[in-house]
Scaffold this active site. Structure first.
Site, PDB file in Angstrom:
ATOM      1  N   ARG A   1       6.881   8.190   0.210  1.00 36.13           N
ATOM      2  CA  ARG A   1       7.403   6.991   0.319  1.00 36.13           C
ATOM      3  C   ARG A   1       8.533   6.927   1.155  1.00 36.13           C
ATOM      4  O   ARG A   1       8.213   6.511   2.454  1.00 36.13           O
ATOM      5  CB  ARG A   1       7.809   5.624   0.229  1.00 36.13           C
ATOM      6  CG  ARG A   1       6.939   4.965  -0.820  1.00 36.13           C
ATOM      7  CD  ARG A   1       7.748   4.460  -2.440  1.00 36.13           C
ATOM      8  NE  ARG A   1       7.956   5.752  -3.280  1.00 36.13           N
ATOM      9  CZ  ARG A   1       8.291   5.681  -4.660  1.00 36.13           C
ATOM     10  NH1 ARG A   1       8.438   4.373  -5.004  1.00 36.13           N
ATOM     11  NH2 ARG A   1       8.515   6.366  -5.221  1.00 36.13           N
TER      12      ARG A   1
ATOM     13  N   THR B   1       6.579  13.586 -15.478  1.00 37.76           N
ATOM     14  CA  THR B   1       7.686  13.177 -15.741  1.00 37.76           C
ATOM     15  C   THR B   1       8.182  11.849 -16.624  1.00 37.76           C
ATOM     16  O   THR B   1       9.891  11.806 -16.616  1.00 37.76           O
ATOM     17  CB  THR B   1       8.564  13.489 -14.252  1.00 37.76           C
ATOM     18  OG1 THR B   1       7.794  12.631 -13.148  1.00 37.76           O
ATOM     19  CG2 THR B   1       8.989  14.779 -13.904  1.00 37.76           C
TER      20      THR B   1
ATOM     21  N   LYS C   1      -6.336  14.282 -12.824  1.00 37.11           N
ATOM     22  CA  LYS C   1      -5.336  14.388 -13.685  1.00 37.11           C
ATOM     23  C   LYS C   1      -6.258  14.451 -14.787  1.00 37.11           C
ATOM     24  O   LYS C   1      -6.304  13.812 -15.585  1.00 37.11           O
ATOM     25  CB  LYS C   1      -4.108  13.786 -13.914  1.00 37.11           C
ATOM     26  CG  LYS C   1      -2.929  13.743 -13.163  1.00 37.11           C
ATOM     27  CD  LYS C   1      -1.868  13.193 -13.532  1.00 37.11           C
ATOM     28  CE  LYS C   1      -0.650  13.149 -12.780  1.00 37.11           C
ATOM     29  NZ  LYS C   1      -1.178  12.398 -11.454  1.00 37.11           N
TER      30      LYS C   1
ATOM     31  N   LYS D   1      -2.915  13.661  -0.652  1.00 37.30           N
ATOM     32  CA  LYS D   1      -2.901  13.607  -1.917  1.00 37.30           C
ATOM     33  C   LYS D   1      -3.673  11.665  -2.333  1.00 37.30           C
ATOM     34  O   LYS D   1      -3.206  10.888  -2.079  1.00 37.30           O
ATOM     35  CB  LYS D   1      -1.549  14.024  -2.628  1.00 37.30           C
ATOM     36  CG  LYS D   1      -2.125  13.220  -4.336  1.00 37.30           C
ATOM     37  CD  LYS D   1      -0.584  14.018  -4.994  1.00 37.30           C
ATOM     38  CE  LYS D   1       0.105  12.794  -4.950  1.00 37.30           C
ATOM     39  NZ  LYS D   1      -0.430  11.514  -6.213  1.00 37.30           N
TER      40      LYS D   1
ATOM     41  N   ASP E   1      -5.155  14.166  -6.791  1.00 38.12           N
ATOM     42  CA  ASP E   1      -4.964  13.726  -8.054  1.00 38.12           C
ATOM     43  C   ASP E   1      -5.826  12.949  -9.203  1.00 38.12           C
ATOM     44  O   ASP E   1      -4.884  12.199 -10.007  1.00 38.12           O
ATOM     45  CB  ASP E   1      -3.808  13.869  -7.952  1.00 38.12           C
ATOM     46  CG  ASP E   1      -2.178  13.923  -8.826  1.00 38.12           C
ATOM     47  OD1 ASP E   1      -2.902  13.579 -10.258  1.00 38.12           O
ATOM     48  OD2 ASP E   1      -1.249  12.658  -8.623  1.00 38.12           O
TER      49      ASP E   1
ATOM     50  N   ASP F   1     -10.493  15.681 -21.230  1.00 43.74           N
ATOM     51  CA  ASP F   1     -11.165  14.736 -21.509  1.00 43.74           C
ATOM     52  C   ASP F   1     -11.710  16.127 -22.894  1.00 43.74           C
ATOM     53  O   ASP F   1     -11.192  17.328 -22.758  1.00 43.74           O
ATOM     54  CB  ASP F   1     -12.797  14.091 -21.043  1.00 43.74           C
ATOM     55  CG  ASP F   1     -12.816  13.669 -21.699  1.00 43.74           C
ATOM     56  OD1 ASP F   1     -13.846  13.767 -23.492  1.00 43.74           O
ATOM     57  OD2 ASP F   1     -13.481  12.123 -20.777  1.00 43.74           O
TER      58      ASP F   1
HETATM   59  O1  C5P Z   1       6.881   8.197  -2.670  1.00 42.89           O
HETATM   60  P1  C5P Z   1       7.380   9.558  -3.482  1.00 42.89           P
HETATM   61  O2  C5P Z   1       7.504  10.432  -2.541  1.00 42.89           O
HETATM   62  O3  C5P Z   1       8.005   9.229  -4.747  1.00 42.89           O
HETATM   63  O4  C5P Z   1       5.536   9.533  -4.330  1.00 42.89           O
HETATM   64  C1  C5P Z   1       5.256  10.814  -5.393  1.00 42.89           C
HETATM   65  C2  C5P Z   1       4.422  11.339  -5.265  1.00 42.89           C
HETATM   66  O5  C5P Z   1       4.619  11.929  -6.796  1.00 42.89           O
HETATM   67  C3  C5P Z   1       3.609  10.026  -6.007  1.00 42.89           C
HETATM   68  O6  C5P Z   1       1.984   9.867  -6.238  1.00 42.89           O
HETATM   69  C4  C5P Z   1       3.482   9.450  -8.090  1.00 42.89           C
HETATM   70  O7  C5P Z   1       2.896   9.386  -8.570  1.00 42.89           O
HETATM   71  C5  C5P Z   1       4.134  11.225  -7.693  1.00 42.89           C
HETATM   72  N1  C5P Z   1       4.311  11.940  -8.775  1.00 42.89           N
HETATM   73  C6  C5P Z   1       5.537  11.582  -9.007  1.00 42.89           C
HETATM   74  N2  C5P Z   1       6.448  12.535 -10.415  1.00 42.89           N
HETATM   75  C7  C5P Z   1       5.475  13.663 -11.039  1.00 42.89           C
HETATM   76  C8  C5P Z   1       3.962  13.394 -11.166  1.00 42.89           C
HETATM   77  C9  C5P Z   1       3.599  12.935  -9.601  1.00 42.89           C
HETATM   78  O8  C5P Z   1       6.650  11.416  -8.547  1.00 42.89           O
HETATM   79  N3  C5P Z   1       6.077  14.350 -12.707  1.00 42.89           N
END
Ligand code: C5P
Length: 236
Positions: free
Chosen positions: A214, A123, A66, A37, A64, A69
């Protein structure tokens, strides 16, 4: 949409500030075991060239960005993204049905056939922040309302919290793609995610794809971390 069982369900979030860091991780991964992503930070810093490099290495890329517009602008942005060869891209469902319809038209002008999905309610938003912008629905009702609109317009699915997956799967059927972040394997750091589920829980509750950052990107051995996630999910 039917899930292809031979396809990896794991989408690794390349939340890096530059192309070199993203490519360093990509070199350590196997495109058969994951998708990647690319979000706003990395795309703004590294541009379409990075996306093309990842695709040239045989990775499927979820762009991603999003989009949100006026319909004509979103149509052209989606056409440009699809022409890059991405596997998945997204828009905000709150842009409305005309905007989502335009997004579909943009994608359909290209030879590529990416998944086009929508974000419902971020979220990071809660009841108070929805009310602040004039939405009096509960978060759950607003998520459901926008997910249903997305489905009626004909997009392939939505991004949703792992905690909304089961409700959306029940309401929207098996052919709707649910892309779920907020995933943490048991025994790893939750970072700043407060409401998390494990990869196997998310798949059991109906997730089509898992967005994981992560736990893989910060691991001393990213390929091992990815393989452990697959091992946890092998019989689902
Ligand atoms: O490192 P981690 O697993 O927390 O990363 C989650 C990814 O999903 C990040 O790119 C974050 O921006 C994205 N994301 C999220 N919650 C959402 C939508 C996207 O954590 N509701």
């Amino acid at each position: 949409m039917q899930n292809n069982k031979n396809d990896s369900k794991v989408i690794i979030a390349l939340d890096y500030a530059d192309a070199a860091s993203a490519l360093k991780l990509a070199h350590q991964l196997d495109p058969a075991l994951c998708k990647l992503k690319v979000g706003k930070e990395l795309f703004t810093a590294a541009g379409p060239q990075l996306v093309e490099k990842l695709i040239a290495k045989n990775f499927k890329v979820f762009l991603d960005l999003k989009f949100h517009d006026i319909p004509n602008t979103v149509k052209n942005a989606c056409e440009a993204a699809s022409n890059l060869g991405v596997w998945m891209l997204n828009v905000h469902a709150s842009g409305g049905s005309a905007m989502m319809q335009a997004a579909l038209e943009g994608v359909s002008k290209t030879n590529n056939q990416p998944y086009l999905i929508a974000v419902t309610v971020l979220t990071s938003m809660n009841q108070a922040s929805l009310s602040e912008i004039g939405i009096e629905n509960s978060v759950e009702n607003q998520v459901l309302k926008l997910a249903k609109l997305t489905q009626v317009v004909g997009l392939h699915g939505v991004v949703c919290s792992a905690l909304e997956t089961q409700m959306l799967r029940n309401q929207l059927g098996n052919d709707f793609c649910l892309v779920t972040p907020g995933i943490r394997p048991a025994n790893v750091n939750q970072d700043d995610q407060s409401r998390v589920v494990t990869p196997s829980q998310a798949l059991r509750s109906g997730a089509s794809y898992l967005v994981i950052g992560r736990p893989i990107t910060q691991s001393a051995n990213p390929l091992n971390a990815l393989e452990e996630i697959h091992a946890e999910c092998v019989n689902i």
